[in-house]
Design an enzyme around this catalytic site. Structure first.
Site, PDB file in Angstrom:
ATOM      1  CG  ASP A   1      31.643  34.728  72.599  1.00 49.17           C
ATOM      2  OD1 ASP A   1      31.341  35.491  73.549  1.00 49.17           O
ATOM      3  OD2 ASP A   1      31.224  33.556  72.513  1.00 49.17           O
ATOM      4  CG  HIS A   2      28.355  36.479  72.038  1.00 44.12           C
ATOM      5  ND1 HIS A   2      27.737  36.258  73.240  1.00 44.12           N
ATOM      6  CD2 HIS A   2      28.779  35.261  71.607  1.00 44.12           C
ATOM      7  CE1 HIS A   2      27.756  34.972  73.525  1.00 44.12           C
ATOM      8  NE2 HIS A   2      28.394  34.335  72.554  1.00 44.12           N
TER       9      HIS A   2
ATOM     10  CG  HIS B   1      27.015  29.732  77.356  1.00 41.59           C
ATOM     11  ND1 HIS B   1      25.650  29.612  77.510  1.00 41.59           N
ATOM     12  CD2 HIS B   1      27.244  29.872  76.028  1.00 41.59           C
ATOM     13  CE1 HIS B   1      25.075  29.684  76.313  1.00 41.59           C
ATOM     14  NE2 HIS B   1      26.028  29.842  75.399  1.00 41.59           N
TER      15      HIS B   1
ATOM     16  CD  GLU C   1      30.129  31.866  75.354  1.00 39.63           C
ATOM     17  OE1 GLU C   1      30.693  31.286  74.411  1.00 39.63           O
ATOM     18  OE2 GLU C   1      29.070  32.525  75.212  1.00 39.63           O
TER      19      GLU C   1
ATOM     20  CB  THR D   1      30.298  31.166  70.011  1.00 36.90           C
ATOM     21  OG1 THR D   1      29.786  31.352  71.304  1.00 36.90           O
ATOM     22  CG2 THR D   1      31.802  30.941  70.096  1.00 36.90           C
TER      23      THR D   1
HETATM   24  C1  GP9 Z   1      28.894  26.302  72.242  1.00 34.02           C
HETATM   25  C2  GP9 Z   1      29.556  27.588  72.623  1.00 34.02           C
HETATM   26  C3  GP9 Z   1      28.562  28.589  73.102  1.00 34.02           C
HETATM   27  O1  GP9 Z   1      29.752  25.347  71.704  1.00 34.02           O
HETATM   28  O2  GP9 Z   1      30.355  28.061  71.615  1.00 34.02           O
HETATM   29  O3  GP9 Z   1      27.791  29.025  72.065  1.00 34.02           O
HETATM   30  P1  GP9 Z   1      26.936  30.375  72.085  1.00 34.02           P
HETATM   31  O4  GP9 Z   1      25.594  30.036  72.677  1.00 34.02           O
HETATM   32  O5  GP9 Z   1      27.644  31.380  72.905  1.00 34.02           O
HETATM   33  O6  GP9 Z   1      26.875  30.745  70.679  1.00 34.02           O
HETATM   34 MN    MN Z   2      29.390  32.513  72.909  1.00 37.91          MN
END
Ligand code: GP9
Ligand code: MN
Length: 399
Positions: free
Chosen positions: A253-254, A194, A37, A79
């Site tokens: 992921d980003h 996150h 994340e 994500t």
């Molecule tokens: C939520 C997680 C985070 O289930 O995948 O999402 P994001 O805000 O990073 O897209």
């Molecule tokens: Mn994410």
């Protein structure tokens, strides 16, 4: 219409030849992916007061193929966009999350392709199953199983922010993972790092970065926590024996720190200010591919999440010729070093193009547009073709 479909599908650039040294090297092995994340590449080998922020990732960079020029290509779907890119090698949409807007399209996703090669597939994630409409689109994409929040023991003690903390997440996932029919494709989506980057004091294993901007300051502490969670997961993989017969892929992921935090980020990167060129560079996320029996190596190949599908299929010895995809095999001599970000910026071996300006690497001096010209149309066209495939649900015409 059907005509449109045929024209677009036939225009898409052809599959890359594979790398003959690596093609099929992991045939029949499991594929384990870990989505980190909000993990950006700049945290690798970064230190605060002499303490590494990512001691485990720094090690992993030496024991696996580590791509240090690899970009996320996500848009508003965050994500979920990264998952979409990886499983389909199509671009996510310019607006909204394709997981939510087009969950019932015809796709030819990784789990479907792998299933016809005898694989079982599952996703593990400690959040509610309907977040990002995952429960719906996972079925479309052919996943056999989704281990979401309801499969975990989530308490006030072991959760924070969006859900289960990464350490108990991996811990509780292991018994499920060990029981999966092999070979399997399993993706783990971590969560603790996150926004707004919260962690309990006893799990804060590094000092926050000394800057007033709290988001940037705390970011390092949750990255450090996730790094330890990953280390423990790898230990488990090793002691369970799965490490020996699985390709393990770890990727960011980003971005986690948006452009709004540029002042603090300039401080982090020891620069006076950040330019548009630097902002594009900041979209780099780490990518590690561990192949059993293969030594570690750092690769500076320019690539993005869209390239993972053909890359991984080839490692598993699965042809991708008949699949419509925009990425190319990262290990191939013919890998296409044009990486297009969802906002239209792009990166090549020598240039970065953003805000209608062409910059030359590695220092980011602006140069005449002519240098970027050959790629400008190509980048637009790729995004446009991918969008048309999704909006028109064109892959149904392939079947
Ligand atoms: C939520 C997680 C985070 O289930 O995948 O999402 P994001 O805000 O990073 O897209
Ligand atoms: Mn994410």
């Amino acid at each position: 219409s059907n005509m449109d479909a045929e024209e677009i599908l036939k225009n898409i650039k052809k599959d890359t030849v594979n790398n003959p040294e690596l093609y099929g090297i992991a045939k029949g092995e499991n594929l384990i992916m870990v989505s980190l994340e909000s993990t950006q590449n700049f945290v690798l080998n970064y230190e605060i007061n002499g303490e590494e922020v990512t001691p485990f990732l720094n090690e992993l960079a030496k024991s696996s193929y580590y791509f240090n020029n690899f970009y996320h290509q996500t848009g508003q779907g965050k994500t979920s966009d990264s998952e979409f890119l990886i499983d389909n090698s199509l671009y996510p949409l310019p607006r909204g999350a394709v997981f939510q807007t087009h969950p019932l399209n015809e796709y030819n996703a990784m789990p479907e392709i792998l299933k016809s090669n005898g694989y079982y597939s599952a996703v593990f994630h400690g959040n509610n199953k309907s977040f990002w409409n995952r429960d719906v689109i996972y079925k479309t994409m052919g996943y056999d199983k989704f281990y979401s929040e309801e499969y975990y023991n989530v308490t006030e003690e072991n959760s924070i922010n969006y859900g289960l903390k990464d350490i108990p997440f991996f811990e509780q996932s292991m018994p499920y993972l060990k029981k999966l029919p092999q070979p399997f494709y399993a993706r783990f989506i971590t969560l603790t790092n996150h926004h707004p980057y919260l962690i309990n004091e006893k799990e804060q294993w590094i000092e926050p970065y000394p800057v007033e901007d709290g988001t940037v300051s705390r970011y390092f502490t949750t990255v450090r926590y996730a790094d330890e969670a990953l280390r423990q997961f790898f230990e488990e993989l090793k002691s369970s024996g799965l490490y020996e017969n699985s390709v393990v892929v770890v990727y960011g992921d980003h971005y986690g720190i948006s452009e709004r935090h540029q002042e603090a980020m300039a401080d982090v990167l020891s620069k006076a200010t950040l330019t548009a060129y630097n902002q594009v560079e900041l979209q780099q996320v780490p990518l590690f591919i561990h192949v059993p029996g293969k030594k570690g190596k750092q690769l500076d190949t320019v690539g993005g999440q869209i390239d993972l599908k053909p890359t991984l299929l080839h490692l598993l010895g699965i042809e991708s010729k008949d699949d419509v995809h925009f990425g190319t095999d990262l290990f191939s001599k013919e890998h296409h070093e044009l990486t297009v970000l969802r906002n239209g910026s792009f990166v090549t071996e020598d240039y970065i193009y953003t805000n209608e300006t062409c910059y030359v690497k590695p220092f980011g001096a602006p140069v005449e547009e002519e240098k970027c010209k050959p790629y400008i149309e190509q980048a637009k066209e790729e995004l446009d073709q991918s969008d048309r495939i999704i909006y028109g649900d064109l892959l149904r015409f392939l079947k």
